[in-house]
Design a protein around this motif. Structure first.
Motif, PDB file in Angstrom:
ATOM      1  N   PRO A   1      -7.547  -2.915  15.790  1.00  0.00           N
ATOM      2  CA  PRO A   1      -6.763  -2.833  14.559  1.00  0.00           C
ATOM      3  C   PRO A   1      -7.330  -1.861  13.527  1.00  0.00           C
ATOM      4  CG  PRO A   1      -8.027  -4.857  14.587  1.00  0.00           C
ATOM      5  CD  PRO A   1      -8.228  -4.196  15.932  1.00  0.00           C
ATOM      6  N   GLU A   2      -8.501  -1.312  13.802  1.00  0.00           N
ATOM      7  CA  GLU A   2      -9.108  -0.351  12.876  1.00  0.00           C
ATOM      8  C   GLU A   2      -9.005   1.091  13.378  1.00  0.00           C
ATOM      9  OE1 GLU A   2     -12.688  -1.950  10.613  1.00  0.00           O
ATOM     10  OE2 GLU A   2     -12.876  -2.963  12.561  1.00  0.00           O
ATOM     11  N   LEU A   3      -8.258   1.301  14.440  1.00  0.00           N
ATOM     12  CA  LEU A   3      -8.149   2.632  15.019  1.00  0.00           C
ATOM     13  C   LEU A   3      -7.705   3.658  13.977  1.00  0.00           C
ATOM     14  CD1 LEU A   3      -8.192   4.314  17.722  1.00  0.00           C
ATOM     15  CD2 LEU A   3      -5.720   3.958  17.754  1.00  0.00           C
ATOM     16  N   LEU A   4      -8.439   4.744  13.916  1.00  0.00           N
ATOM     17  CA  LEU A   4      -8.076   5.875  13.067  1.00  0.00           C
ATOM     18  C   LEU A   4      -7.964   7.098  13.957  1.00  0.00           C
ATOM     19  CD1 LEU A   4     -10.456   5.396  10.009  1.00  0.00           C
ATOM     20  CD2 LEU A   4      -8.002   4.972  10.083  1.00  0.00           C
ATOM     21  N   ILE A   5      -6.871   7.795  13.839  1.00  0.00           N
ATOM     22  CA  ILE A   5      -6.682   9.034  14.588  1.00  0.00           C
ATOM     23  C   ILE A   5      -6.639  10.155  13.560  1.00  0.00           C
ATOM     24  CG2 ILE A   5      -5.111  10.330  16.084  1.00  0.00           C
ATOM     25  CD1 ILE A   5      -4.296   7.649  17.330  1.00  0.00           C
ATOM     26  N   PRO A   6      -7.415  11.207  13.775  1.00  0.00           N
ATOM     27  CA  PRO A   6      -7.423  12.302  12.793  1.00  0.00           C
ATOM     28  C   PRO A   6      -6.059  12.992  12.730  1.00  0.00           C
ATOM     29  CG  PRO A   6      -8.656  12.915  14.763  1.00  0.00           C
ATOM     30  CD  PRO A   6      -8.286  11.474  14.913  1.00  0.00           C
TER      31      PRO A   6
ATOM     32  N   GLY B   1      -1.197  17.986  14.011  1.00  0.00           N
ATOM     33  CA  GLY B   1      -0.065  18.741  13.486  1.00  0.00           C
ATOM     34  C   GLY B   1       0.033  18.633  11.973  1.00  0.00           C
ATOM     35  N   GLY B   2      -1.116  18.451  11.315  1.00  0.00           N
ATOM     36  CA  GLY B   2      -1.150  18.383   9.859  1.00  0.00           C
ATOM     37  C   GLY B   2      -0.866  17.005   9.279  1.00  0.00           C
ATOM     38  N   MET B   3      -0.615  16.000  10.148  1.00  0.00           N
ATOM     39  CA  MET B   3      -0.298  14.662   9.656  1.00  0.00           C
ATOM     40  C   MET B   3      -1.136  13.627  10.400  1.00  0.00           C
ATOM     41  SD  MET B   3       3.823  14.962   9.490  1.00  0.00           S
ATOM     42  CE  MET B   3       4.147  14.061   7.992  1.00  0.00           C
ATOM     43  N   ALA B   4      -1.755  12.731   9.665  1.00  0.00           N
ATOM     44  CA  ALA B   4      -2.520  11.661  10.300  1.00  0.00           C
ATOM     45  C   ALA B   4      -1.569  10.535  10.705  1.00  0.00           C
ATOM     46  CB  ALA B   4      -3.581  11.125   9.353  1.00  0.00           C
ATOM     47  N   PRO B   5      -1.611  10.105  11.970  1.00  0.00           N
ATOM     48  CA  PRO B   5      -0.749   8.992  12.387  1.00  0.00           C
ATOM     49  C   PRO B   5      -1.005   7.750  11.531  1.00  0.00           C
ATOM     50  CG  PRO B   5      -1.695  10.069  14.300  1.00  0.00           C
ATOM     51  CD  PRO B   5      -2.384  10.633  13.083  1.00  0.00           C
ATOM     52  N   GLN B   6       0.076   7.088  11.161  1.00  0.00           N
ATOM     53  CA  GLN B   6       0.007   5.901  10.313  1.00  0.00           C
ATOM     54  C   GLN B   6       0.424   4.667  11.097  1.00  0.00           C
ATOM     55  OE1 GLN B   6      -0.951   6.059   6.910  1.00  0.00           O
ATOM     56  NE2 GLN B   6      -1.512   8.127   7.529  1.00  0.00           N
ATOM     57  N   TRP B   7      -0.009   3.510  10.635  1.00  0.00           N
ATOM     58  CA  TRP B   7       0.430   2.245  11.213  1.00  0.00           C
ATOM     59  C   TRP B   7       1.888   2.023  10.841  1.00  0.00           C
ATOM     60  CZ3 TRP B   7      -2.407  -0.236  14.714  1.00  0.00           C
ATOM     61  CH2 TRP B   7      -3.765   0.075  14.773  1.00  0.00           C
ATOM     62  N   ASN B   8       2.617   1.344  11.713  1.00  0.00           N
ATOM     63  CA  ASN B   8       4.021   1.014  11.459  1.00  0.00           C
ATOM     64  C   ASN B   8       4.132   0.169  10.192  1.00  0.00           C
ATOM     65  OD1 ASN B   8       4.368  -2.042  12.258  1.00  0.00           O
ATOM     66  ND2 ASN B   8       2.965  -1.130  13.753  1.00  0.00           N
ATOM     67  N   ASP B   9       5.342   0.062   9.650  1.00  0.00           N
ATOM     68  CA  ASP B   9       5.551  -0.636   8.370  1.00  0.00           C
ATOM     69  C   ASP B   9       5.067  -2.086   8.397  1.00  0.00           C
ATOM     70  OD1 ASP B   9       6.628   1.634   7.293  1.00  0.00           O
ATOM     71  OD2 ASP B   9       8.709   0.934   7.337  1.00  0.00           O
ATOM     72  N   ALA B  10       5.295  -2.785   9.502  1.00  0.00           N
ATOM     73  CA  ALA B  10       4.924  -4.201   9.578  1.00  0.00           C
ATOM     74  C   ALA B  10       3.414  -4.410   9.638  1.00  0.00           C
ATOM     75  CB  ALA B  10       5.588  -4.862  10.786  1.00  0.00           C
ATOM     76  N   GLU B  11       2.667  -3.400  10.049  1.00  0.00           N
ATOM     77  CA  GLU B  11       1.210  -3.524  10.182  1.00  0.00           C
ATOM     78  C   GLU B  11       0.460  -2.531   9.296  1.00  0.00           C
ATOM     79  OE1 GLU B  11       0.302  -4.999  14.585  1.00  0.00           O
ATOM     80  OE2 GLU B  11       1.304  -3.035  14.575  1.00  0.00           O
ATOM     81  N   TRP B  12       1.143  -1.956   8.349  1.00  0.00           N
ATOM     82  CA  TRP B  12       0.536  -0.931   7.513  1.00  0.00           C
ATOM     83  C   TRP B  12      -0.647  -1.480   6.716  1.00  0.00           C
ATOM     84  CZ3 TRP B  12      -0.388   0.618   2.472  1.00  0.00           C
ATOM     85  CH2 TRP B  12      -0.680   1.980   2.311  1.00  0.00           C
ATOM     86  N   PHE B  13      -0.501  -2.679   6.155  1.00  0.00           N
ATOM     87  CA  PHE B  13      -1.600  -3.287   5.418  1.00  0.00           C
ATOM     88  C   PHE B  13      -2.639  -3.820   6.400  1.00  0.00           C
ATOM     89  CE2 PHE B  13       1.805  -3.713   2.196  1.00  0.00           C
ATOM     90  CZ  PHE B  13       1.177  -3.048   1.153  1.00  0.00           C
ATOM     91  N   ASP B  14      -3.914  -3.635   6.077  1.00  0.00           N
ATOM     92  CA  ASP B  14      -4.999  -4.134   6.949  1.00  0.00           C
ATOM     93  C   ASP B  14      -4.833  -5.620   7.249  1.00  0.00           C
ATOM     94  OD1 ASP B  14      -6.092  -1.610   6.941  1.00  0.00           O
ATOM     95  OD2 ASP B  14      -7.745  -2.107   5.579  1.00  0.00           O
ATOM     96  N   LYS B  15      -4.444  -6.393   6.263  1.00  0.00           N
ATOM     97  CA  LYS B  15      -4.275  -7.835   6.419  1.00  0.00           C
ATOM     98  C   LYS B  15      -3.296  -8.165   7.551  1.00  0.00           C
ATOM     99  CE  LYS B  15      -3.123 -11.973   3.798  1.00  0.00           C
ATOM    100  NZ  LYS B  15      -2.711 -12.511   2.510  1.00  0.00           N
ATOM    101  N   ALA B  16      -2.266  -7.354   7.715  1.00  0.00           N
ATOM    102  CA  ALA B  16      -1.262  -7.594   8.747  1.00  0.00           C
ATOM    103  C   ALA B  16      -1.845  -7.398  10.145  1.00  0.00           C
ATOM    104  CB  ALA B  16      -0.054  -6.673   8.543  1.00  0.00           C
ATOM    105  N   ARG B  17      -2.956  -6.660  10.229  1.00  0.00           N
ATOM    106  CA  ARG B  17      -3.634  -6.435  11.505  1.00  0.00           C
ATOM    107  C   ARG B  17      -4.875  -7.329  11.643  1.00  0.00           C
ATOM    108  NH1 ARG B  17      -3.193  -1.408   9.436  1.00  0.00           N
ATOM    109  NH2 ARG B  17      -5.420  -0.949   9.601  1.00  0.00           N
ATOM    110  N   GLY B  18      -4.989  -8.323  10.763  1.00  0.00           N
ATOM    111  CA  GLY B  18      -6.097  -9.280  10.847  1.00  0.00           C
ATOM    112  C   GLY B  18      -7.401  -8.785  10.273  1.00  0.00           C
ATOM    113  N   LEU B  19      -7.365  -7.751   9.454  1.00  0.00           N
ATOM    114  CA  LEU B  19      -8.593  -7.200   8.864  1.00  0.00           C
ATOM    115  C   LEU B  19      -8.815  -7.731   7.457  1.00  0.00           C
ATOM    116  CD1 LEU B  19      -8.186  -3.506  10.023  1.00  0.00           C
ATOM    117  CD2 LEU B  19      -9.581  -5.295  11.059  1.00  0.00           C
TER     118      LEU B  19
END
Length: 160
Positions: free
Chosen positions: A134-139, A142-160
């Protein structure tokens, strides 16, 4: 259902991160309903060579596919969806990245670049990338960092 759900999903680029399979499956169903062809690849046990073999089979690349990133770029750009677009779903990508960090990021870069090419042709290319971490970060790709989907955007939603 939201009309053109895919447009909302692409606001931060064509690569969207997922942790929970239930949310991933829900969003895949929404995308399918909008006319997307869905291709799934479980990346848990793949290395670079196995990835090329699996993606070539999954996307039905031609026999001359060269099994390298340039060939992946070329063959991906030749795909012509029958309807709205193509969704590439990569599951267990965290395990793939752990073994192939540079290559794994390069694959997503190729997808991001091709997404813009698809849009110019009035088609869509997207990728949902599932990670057990749930902490995966991808650099930025193409000039844009991949983001978590709307339902899991907040760390809390991913159990963090």
């Amino acid at each position: 259902m939201h009309p053109e759900f895919w447009r909302k999903m692409m606001l931060n680029g064509s690569v969207v991160l997922y942790n929970k399979s239930s949310i991933l499956e829900k969003d895949i169903a929404l995308i399918k309903a909008e006319g997307f062809e869905v291709a799934r690849v479980d990346c848990a046990d793949l290395d670079e060579g196995a990835f090329h073999k699996k993606i070539a089979k999954t996307l039905m690349f031609p026999a001359y596919y060269g099994e390298n990133l340039n060939a992946f770029d070329d063959c991906l750009s030749d795909i012509e969806p029958e309807k709205t677009g193509v969704l590439l779903v990569f599951e267990n990508y965290d395990k793939f990245l752990a073994k192939n960090p540079e290559f794994g990021n390069d694959v997503l870069e190729v997808i991001q670049v091709n997404a813009w090419r698809f849009l110019i042709r009035e088609n869509v290319l997207m990728s949902f990338v599932q990670s057990n971490d749930p902490e995966l970060l991808i650099p930025a790709i193409g000039g844009m960092a991949p983001q978590w989907n709307d339902a899991e955007w907040f760390d809390k939603a991913r159990g963090l």
